[in-house]
Design a protein around this motif. Structure first.
Motif, short mmCIF file in Angstrom:
data_model
loop_
_atom_site.label_atom_id
_atom_site.label_comp_id
_atom_site.label_asym_id
_atom_site.label_seq_id
_atom_site.Cartn_x
_atom_site.Cartn_y
_atom_site.Cartn_z
N ALA A 528 -0.89 1.16 3.01
CA ALA A 528 -0.57 0.91 1.60
C ALA A 528 -1.75 0.27 0.88
CB ALA A 528 0.66 0.03 1.50
N GLU A 529 -2.40 -0.68 1.55
CA GLU A 529 -3.55 -1.35 0.94
C GLU A 529 -4.66 -0.34 0.67
OE1 GLU A 529 -3.83 -4.47 0.08
OE2 GLU A 529 -2.18 -5.48 1.09
N ALA A 530 -4.85 0.59 1.59
CA ALA A 530 -5.93 1.56 1.46
C ALA A 530 -5.69 2.52 0.30
CB ALA A 530 -6.09 2.34 2.76
N MET A 531 -4.44 2.95 0.10
CA MET A 531 -4.17 3.93 -0.95
C MET A 531 -3.78 3.30 -2.28
SD MET A 531 -0.56 5.65 0.35
CE MET A 531 -1.36 6.33 1.79
N GLY A 532 -3.42 2.02 -2.28
CA GLY A 532 -3.08 1.34 -3.52
C GLY A 532 -1.60 1.37 -3.80
N TYR A 533 -1.09 0.26 -4.34
CA TYR A 533 0.33 0.14 -4.67
C TYR A 533 0.61 0.74 -6.05
CZ TYR A 533 0.45 -3.12 -0.73
OH TYR A 533 0.37 -3.68 0.51
N PRO A 534 1.87 1.08 -6.32
CA PRO A 534 3.03 1.06 -5.43
C PRO A 534 3.02 2.27 -4.48
CG PRO A 534 3.68 1.92 -7.56
CD PRO A 534 2.24 1.50 -7.70
N VAL A 535 3.81 2.15 -3.38
CA VAL A 535 3.88 3.20 -2.38
C VAL A 535 5.33 3.55 -2.06
CG1 VAL A 535 1.67 2.58 -1.34
CG2 VAL A 535 3.80 1.58 -0.44
N VAL A 536 5.47 4.66 -1.36
CA VAL A 536 6.76 5.11 -0.84
C VAL A 536 6.66 5.08 0.68
CG1 VAL A 536 8.37 7.05 -0.68
CG2 VAL A 536 7.15 6.61 -2.82
N MET A 537 7.73 4.67 1.33
CA MET A 537 7.75 4.64 2.79
C MET A 537 8.98 5.41 3.28
SD MET A 537 7.02 1.34 5.17
CE MET A 537 8.64 0.58 5.08
N LYS A 538 8.77 6.31 4.27
CA LYS A 538 9.86 7.11 4.81
C LYS A 538 9.80 7.08 6.32
CE LYS A 538 9.59 10.57 1.10
NZ LYS A 538 9.46 12.02 0.83
N VAL A 539 10.96 7.04 6.95
CA VAL A 539 11.02 7.07 8.39
C VAL A 539 10.59 8.44 8.89
CG1 VAL A 539 13.44 7.84 8.55
CG2 VAL A 539 12.45 6.49 10.40
N VAL A 540 9.94 8.49 10.04
CA VAL A 540 9.52 9.75 10.65
C VAL A 540 10.35 9.97 11.91
CG1 VAL A 540 7.62 11.01 11.72
CG2 VAL A 540 7.17 9.53 9.76
N SER A 541 11.14 11.08 11.89
CA SER A 541 11.98 11.40 13.04
C SER A 541 12.33 12.87 13.02
CB SER A 541 13.28 10.58 13.02
OG SER A 541 14.17 11.06 14.02
N PRO A 542 12.15 13.58 14.13
CA PRO A 542 12.55 14.99 14.19
C PRO A 542 14.06 15.16 14.19
CG PRO A 542 11.83 14.26 16.35
CD PRO A 542 11.54 13.13 15.41
N ASP A 543 14.80 14.07 14.36
CA ASP A 543 16.26 14.14 14.47
C ASP A 543 16.96 13.81 13.16
OD1 ASP A 543 15.97 14.66 17.24
OD2 ASP A 543 15.71 12.50 17.59
N ILE A 544 16.22 13.43 12.13
CA ILE A 544 16.83 13.01 10.86
C ILE A 544 16.30 13.90 9.74
CG2 ILE A 544 17.18 11.11 9.23
CD1 ILE A 544 16.66 9.18 11.53
N ALA A 545 17.16 14.76 9.23
CA ALA A 545 16.75 15.67 8.17
C ALA A 545 16.85 15.01 6.80
CB ALA A 545 17.60 16.94 8.20
N HIS A 546 17.94 14.28 6.56
CA HIS A 546 18.18 13.68 5.25
C HIS A 546 18.02 12.17 5.39
CE1 HIS A 546 19.43 17.56 3.71
NE2 HIS A 546 20.21 17.69 4.77
#
Length: 709
Positions: A528-546
């Motif tokens: 986040a610091e590298a790309m600058g705020y604000p940011v979006v964060m999402k979980v990464v999982s092959p088992d969770i589509a939504h």
């Protein structure tokens, strides 16, 4: 009747077609021939004898030496020479043996009237499949089983037991009928005949164990005697062949008016039950018909009206309509329907309006031209006004309301010569009269290439539809063939999480917002610091589509503390909701603000294969279902057509003072997605990019889901 010849006159010489022996047989044998002209095995013989079939006719009946005055044979083998077309009108249990005899006698086509096959269950289906396999192996075309046959009115060849021919037989014409339902096809023939439509060829495909609707459309597209085709369709097994047949008709400038039933879930289920075909998604059929310029009719009456218009008058050059009426009310009716259905009514020039007022001072010369009731007492006033309106070059079609004039020979005679002279002077105009007319007067008018409608609203709707069909002939093909130079990146094994899906689609040319993967909270903060705020964060999982459904998405994180807190909350929430899911960390991306959220997707249709979708994104796609579909791959022009086809287009083009978005970027992304879909057609079940954020300059996707088949 005058027929629209412009589409055929400039066509290259016709090449032989594989189905010529079906529609143009030189010899016909009827196995199960009957001396009773009302029985199924007797009707084809009776119809051909009555009509004067010039080919050879061979009744097959071992119990008789003569059938309806024609020498009969005990078997096909007894004929002693090949027969082009063999009709099978025996019990279902005897069909296989007859088919073997026909193959041995080198028949080109076998038409099976007999029932008791796939429509009756698994045992019948197995028998049907064995007969179809045997014909395919022998290179013999099979029509049916369980069909009412085929006819060619120009050749007086009636390999059919259609009941409509028993009551009335119309002279040959230039409209083809292709129907999956024999009863509908038979009724449509009579209904069309009553309207003045004359048929060139007719075929009902029955169970379609061999030949299907697509095969027959393809043949009619190449037939010089068929200028328009009416199609009744319940389902389709091979979407690619249907697409190519319809596109072939479009390229040859032949209107196809198609009634596809099964719009509703209940209707689709009934159609599948009746034909054993996959009904597919109705919205997909809708888009395919639009792509190939096949007009989708909502009723048999609409089919007949359009076939009538396409076969009597010329195809209009555009959508500009001139209206002449003796009733102001009718002018309003015609204008309302014309405007609603896409026609425009150009205003007549001031000098023309002034000339009309010199003829009838109380008239309105704007368009619609209201001649007032004064022209009823002096019909020369009407013909003088018609001369002015016909001469105006800005009209592609003309609609003239003359009330009850056609009920009187004396009254119509007052304008006949002048009207027909104008018709001949302006042969490229589509001209329609709205009036009540005696059949003989209507027939005379139609022979001059002028349409007759009792209802002015119905006339306007039909003119609008014909104008749209004509415009579709000049549209470039919607699909592009898959490029051999396209660099195909193979799909990786296993389930794809969002990060993998984004990377794969980006490799195929779809722009995405930057992302960094983080396995720990501290790594997430660093990203986040590298790309600058604000940011979006999402979980990464092959088992969770939504992900948002389980707390796997955090938006607008403005500092390091917010990122750490979101990490903790997210991992706890996802862990509770999906305790067995594999968690590979999170994705961190910049928070994209502004622009318009759109959705792009791919679905694998069971009939037509990969279909690319576009619409407004976010919640709009679920609430309004405002989306368009096309078969993949699509051209850039078609991608723009898809974008302009949604009702929410104003949100993209600058509604309420907002700047328009960069539609070129959106269209290019659609093309790239369609190429990806076409390249991996056998591997994909669906793809969804929601949202793709369209901005005034550029745009990017921020979410992706790929589901493999």
């Amino acid at each position: 009747m005058t027929s629209n010849m412009s589409s055929s006159s400039s066509s290259p010489a016709r090449q032989p077609h594989a189905l010529d022996p079906l529609f143009h047989p030189r010899s016909v044998a009827v196995v199960g021939a009957s001396s009773d002209p009302r029985k199924i095995g007797g009707r084809p013989i009776a119809y051909m004898l009555r009509s004067g079939f010039a080919g050879e006719l061979f009744p097959i009946n071992p119990a008789q030496t003569e059938v309806q005055g024609v020498k009969a044979y005990p078997s096909l083998r007894a004929i002693g020479k090949p027969v082009d077309l063999v009709i099978v009108a025996v019990g279902g249990a005897h069909v296989s043996a007859v088919v073997e005899d026909a193959i041995e006698q080198r028949a080109s086509t076998i038409v099976v009237f007999s029932s008791g096959f796939a429509e009756m269950g698994d045992e019948g289906r197995q028998l049907q499949e064995s007969i179809a396999a045997r014909c395919a192996q022998a290179g013999v075309h099979l029509l049916g089983p369980n069909c009412i046959g085929v006819f060619n009115s120009h050749q007086a060849m009636y390999a059919t037991f259609i009941t409509a021919l028993e009551h009335e037989q119309f002279e040959p014409g230039h409209v083809g009928i292709v129907s999956q339902s024999g009863a509908i096809g038979s009724y449509l023939y009579g209904l069309a005949g009553d309207r003045g439509v004359r048929v060139s060829h007719f075929v009902a495909t029955g169970n379609e164990a061999g030949l299907d609707v697509a095969d027959c459309i393809d043949w009619m597209a190449s037939d010089p005697q068929t200028h328009a085709v009416m199609v009744y369709l319940e389902g389709c097994r091979d979407g690619e062949r249907l697409y190519r047949a319809l596109e072939q008709a479009r390229l040859r400038r032949k209107p196809v008016i198609l009634m596809k039933v099964g719009r509703t879930e209940q209707g689709a289920a009934a159609a599948a039950s009746h034909t054993g075909s996959l009904a597919g998604s109705d919205v997909v059929y809708e888009s395919v018909l639009r792509e190939t310029n096949a007009w989708r009719a909502n009723s048999l009456e609409e089919m007949v009206d359009l076939a009538y218009a396409c076969s009597v008058g010329p195809m209009p050059r555009g959508n500009r309509l001139g209206v002449v009426t003796s009733s102001g009310g009718v002018g309003v009716i015609a204008t309302d329907e014309a405007t609603r259905t896409g026609l425009v009514l150009p205003t007549l020039p001031q000098e023309t309006q002034a000339a009309i007022l010199e003829i009838v001072p109380f008239a309105s010369g704007v368009n619609p031209v209201d001649t007032t009731a004064q022209t009823m007492g002096d019909r020369t006033l009407l013909t003088r006004i018609l001369e002015l309106v016909f001469a105006h070059p800005e009209f592609d079609s003309l609609l003239v309301f003359t009330a009850n004039m056609g009920r009187s020979e004396a009254e119509f005679g007052k304008i006949r010569d002048e009207l027909f002279t104008l018709r001949r002077a302006y042969p490229d105009r589509l001209v329609a009269l709205s009036m009540r007319a005696k059949p003989e007067i209507a027939a005379e008018i139609q022979r001059e290439g002028i349409l007759v409608f009792s209802d002015p609203a119905r006339a306007a709707v039909t003119i609008a539809a014909v104008a749209q069909i004509a415009a579709g002939f000049d549209r470039p093909p919607a699909r592009v063939e898959k490029s051999e130079a396209l660099q195909i990146v193979p799909l990786p094994a296993g389930t794809l999480d969002e990060a993998a899906a984004r990377a794969l689609l980006a490799q195929h040319g779809i722009p995405f917002a930057p992302l960094e993967l983080a396995a720990t909270a501290q790594e997430a903060v660093g990203a986040a610091e590298a790309m600058g705020y604000p940011v979006v964060m999402k979980v990464v999982s092959p088992d969770i589509a939504h992900k948002s459904d389980v707390g796997g998405v955090a938006l607008g994180l403005g500092d390091a503390e917010a990122v750490r807190t979101a990490w903790t909350v997210m991992m706890e929430s996802v862990g509770r909701a999906c305790p067995s899911a594999q968690i590979d960390g999170v994705m961190v991306s910049p928070m994209i603000t502004g622009g318009v959220e759109t959705v792009m997707g791919v679905t694998h249709d069971p009939v037509f294969g990969p279909m690319v979708m576009f619409g407004l994104g976010g919640v709009f796609v679920e609430v309004f279902k405002d989306v368009t579909f096309r078969r993949a791959p699509v051209s850039l022009a078609t991608a723009h057509e898809m974008i302009h086809g949604i009702r929410g287009l104003p949100l993209l083009t600058g509604a309420r003072g907002k700047p328009p978005v960069d539609l070129e970027t959106v269209a290019s992304a659609l093309v790239a997605l369609s190429n990806f879909a076409a390249a991996h057609a056998g591997e994909l079940d669906s793809v969804e990019i929601n949202p793709f954020i369209a901005r005034p300059s550029g745009g990017c996707a921020v979410d992706a889901l790929i589901v493999k088949r």
